[in-house]
Scaffold this active site. Structure first.
Site, mmCIF file in Angstrom:
data_model
loop_
_atom_site.group_PDB
_atom_site.id
_atom_site.type_symbol
_atom_site.label_atom_id
_atom_site.label_comp_id
_atom_site.label_asym_id
_atom_site.label_seq_id
_atom_site.Cartn_x
_atom_site.Cartn_y
_atom_site.Cartn_z
ATOM 1 N N ASP A 20 17.558 -4.185 44.153
ATOM 2 C CA ASP A 20 17.370 -2.712 44.473
ATOM 3 C C ASP A 20 17.290 -2.153 42.884
ATOM 4 O O ASP A 20 17.917 -2.064 42.451
ATOM 5 C CB ASP A 20 17.858 -1.627 45.691
ATOM 6 C CG ASP A 20 17.615 -0.558 45.236
ATOM 7 O OD1 ASP A 20 16.853 0.195 44.114
ATOM 8 O OD2 ASP A 20 18.046 0.203 46.375
ATOM 9 N N ASP A 47 6.949 -0.383 36.420
ATOM 10 C CA ASP A 47 6.042 -0.095 37.501
ATOM 11 C C ASP A 47 6.455 -0.360 38.505
ATOM 12 O O ASP A 47 6.619 -1.183 39.103
ATOM 13 C CB ASP A 47 5.492 -1.472 36.925
ATOM 14 C CG ASP A 47 4.330 -1.500 37.303
ATOM 15 O OD1 ASP A 47 3.794 -0.151 37.448
ATOM 16 O OD2 ASP A 47 3.566 -2.722 37.240
ATOM 17 N N CYS A 100 0.711 3.493 39.774
ATOM 18 C CA CYS A 100 -1.442 3.132 39.848
ATOM 19 C C CYS A 100 -1.704 3.789 40.311
ATOM 20 O O CYS A 100 -2.408 3.722 41.586
ATOM 21 C CB CYS A 100 -1.742 1.960 40.118
ATOM 22 S SG CYS A 100 -0.698 1.306 41.583
HETATM 23 C C1 LIG Z 1 3.472 -1.480 40.908
HETATM 24 S S1 LIG Z 1 4.751 -2.840 41.778
HETATM 25 C C2 LIG Z 1 4.731 -3.273 40.415
HETATM 26 C C3 LIG Z 1 3.929 -4.928 39.819
HETATM 27 C C4 LIG Z 1 4.744 -5.300 38.846
HETATM 28 N N1 LIG Z 1 4.086 -4.948 37.436
HETATM 29 C C5 LIG Z 1 4.249 -6.648 38.800
HETATM 30 O O1 LIG Z 1 3.176 -6.845 37.922
HETATM 31 O O2 LIG Z 1 4.191 -7.809 39.322
HETATM 32 C C6 LIG Z 1 6.212 -1.882 42.220
HETATM 33 C C7 LIG Z 1 6.886 -3.748 42.418
HETATM 34 O O3 LIG Z 1 8.124 -2.778 42.991
HETATM 35 C C8 LIG Z 1 9.145 -3.715 44.283
HETATM 36 N N2 LIG Z 1 9.988 -1.730 45.138
HETATM 37 C C9 LIG Z 1 9.536 -1.509 45.460
HETATM 38 N N3 LIG Z 1 11.044 -1.104 45.417
HETATM 39 C C10 LIG Z 1 11.801 -1.514 44.483
HETATM 40 C C11 LIG Z 1 13.222 -1.247 44.409
HETATM 41 N N4 LIG Z 1 13.575 -0.235 44.757
HETATM 42 N N5 LIG Z 1 13.304 -1.985 43.641
HETATM 43 C C12 LIG Z 1 13.045 -2.804 42.730
HETATM 44 N N6 LIG Z 1 11.634 -3.733 43.226
HETATM 45 C C13 LIG Z 1 10.842 -1.973 43.980
HETATM 46 C C14 LIG Z 1 7.595 -3.391 45.049
HETATM 47 O O4 LIG Z 1 7.915 -4.689 45.912
HETATM 48 C C15 LIG Z 1 6.425 -3.719 44.121
HETATM 49 O O5 LIG Z 1 6.230 -5.481 44.164
#
Ligand SMILES: C[S@@+](CC[C@H](N)C(=O)[O-])C[C@H]1O[C@@H](n2cnc3c(N)ncnc32)[C@H](O)[C@@H]1O
Length: 369
Positions: A20, A47, A100
């Protein structure tokens, strides 16, 4: 997905974790003098998870499911990830925050809150000159926090009690007379019709000084260090936190006396390669695959594997190939062979190239390859 994409780089300089990111622990690293320090990053990309309403062209169901509460509910985790990113950033370092989504509650409102709470230690960078030809709209200076029932509010005092857990005071825009102070117009909004793409929001931030709570922690440390102990007072030992379940796929680095190393070293002429940079993913039994990292990654994994879940690192370099007619029981892995021009570049040259690509991202050698 990230593992798949990062593997395509065939670089020994990356490490992927699964954690996380709003509570990502500090990474411990070994200092030049052999002591332990905290790793601060020069570059961070947040991201963040978002409502994805910028992807409406390819995800039409976003239209159907959209409501104003989506962004309100994501604002909190987005802010916490950005704030943790700011903490892990070195002073002078840059962090990109991206979504996005077009919803200002997920975009400018997060950036505004970060600038307010860091008391200006995080500043928006004007990158307009760095992106010649890119079409985009400037960031918004104002927005209207809106509840699920599509009622907008101009101040927190107007928000009915039942929505006050969703719409928080720091989600509101700066007052018009202060809006210019935050330079929110430096944010970048890429709309689908600009370049026939998906929609994106991008903000580049620079950490200009320690964050207020980092600075006060430093002062407190100094004061308690001066408090009669001459700074030598030892903290009581912290209970070691064991993370169960991390070890089913361990990262086992070679030691100097690794039994399979002499035959590989001799066969491929790798006298100068430090075997401690090689690792396998099994503790017992025959080693099947051997991966190559660099010294910085090795240090990070070894110092942090108890507290951070590492998923992937290293370039697959050697694969066991038990065949009686072979002089060496390991062949070069496809991933490594891709980068080696057998006959023109020796393994040693190849290793030099990889190892010089340091963790700070100097990738000129990879580009040459
Ligand atoms: C917009 S996507 C990022 C995509 C990534 N930049 C890629 O190119 O594959 C956001 C990602 O954050 C993850 N996510 C959600 N909550 C999160 C958290 N608390 N900590 C880390 N990652 C998290 C989601 O599973 C998702 O894969």
């Amino acid at each position: 997905m990230l593992v798949h994409q990062a593997k395509r780089l065939s670089s020994p300089c990356f490490v992927i974790t699964n954690h996380d990111s709003s509570v990502l622990p500090n990474f411990t690293v070994t200092d030049k003098d052999g002591g332990k320090g905290i790793l601060k990053f020069d570059r961070i990309l947040c991201d963040v998870p978002c409502s994805g309403d910028g992807t409406i062209r390819k995800n039409p169901d976003v239209w159907v499911k959209w409501n104003a509460a989506n962004g309100n509910n994501l604002h909190g985790i987005q802010y916490r990830i950005a704030r943790r990113g700011a903490e892990m950033l070195a002073v002078g370092g840059r962090m990109v925050y991206s979504t996005c989504s077009f919803n200002p509650l997920e975009d400018e409102a997060v950036i505004h809150r970060l600038i307010v709470e860091t008391e200006g230690a995080m500043e928006l960078v004007d990158v307009s000159d760095s992106l010649p030809g890119l079409k985009y709209s400037k960031g918004k200076l104002s927005w209207v926090p809106t509840s699920r029932d599509m009622v907008g509010y101009s101040s927190f005092s107007e928000v009915p009690e039942k929505w006050q857990t969703q719409i928080r005071p720091l989600m509101f825009p700066p007052s018009p007379d202060k809006a210019g102070d935050f330079h929110l117009d430096r944010c970048i909004r890429i709309l689908p019709h600009h370049q026939d793409t998906g929609g994106f929001f991008v903000a580049v931030l620079q950490k200009t000084k320690l964050l207020p709570w980092e600075a006060s922690a430093k002062i407190e440390k100094k004061i308690s260090g001066d408090n009669g102990s001459g700074g030598k007072q030892k903290e009581p030992p912290r209970k070691k936190r064991r993370m169960h379940g991390f070890r089913e796929d361990p990262f086992v680095f070679f030691e100097d006396d690794e039994p399979v190393w002499p035959e590989i070293k001799e066969f491929y002429g790798l006298d100068d390669l430090d075997p401690k940079l090689l690792l396998t993913r099994c503790k017992e039994g025959k080693k099947k695959n051997i991966y190559l990292t660099n010294s910085a990654v090795r240090d990070i994994v070894i110092n942090n594997e108890e507290k951070i879940k590492f998923i992937n690192t290293g370039v697959k370099s050697f694969v066991r190939c038990d065949n009686r007619s072979m002089k060496c029981s390991f062949r070069i892995a496809q991933e490594m062979a891709k980068l080696v021009k057998i006959g023109e570049t020796s393994m040693l040259d190849f290793y030099d190239v990889l190892i010089q690509v340091n963790i700070r991202g100097d990738s000129q050698y990879i580009t040459q390859l």
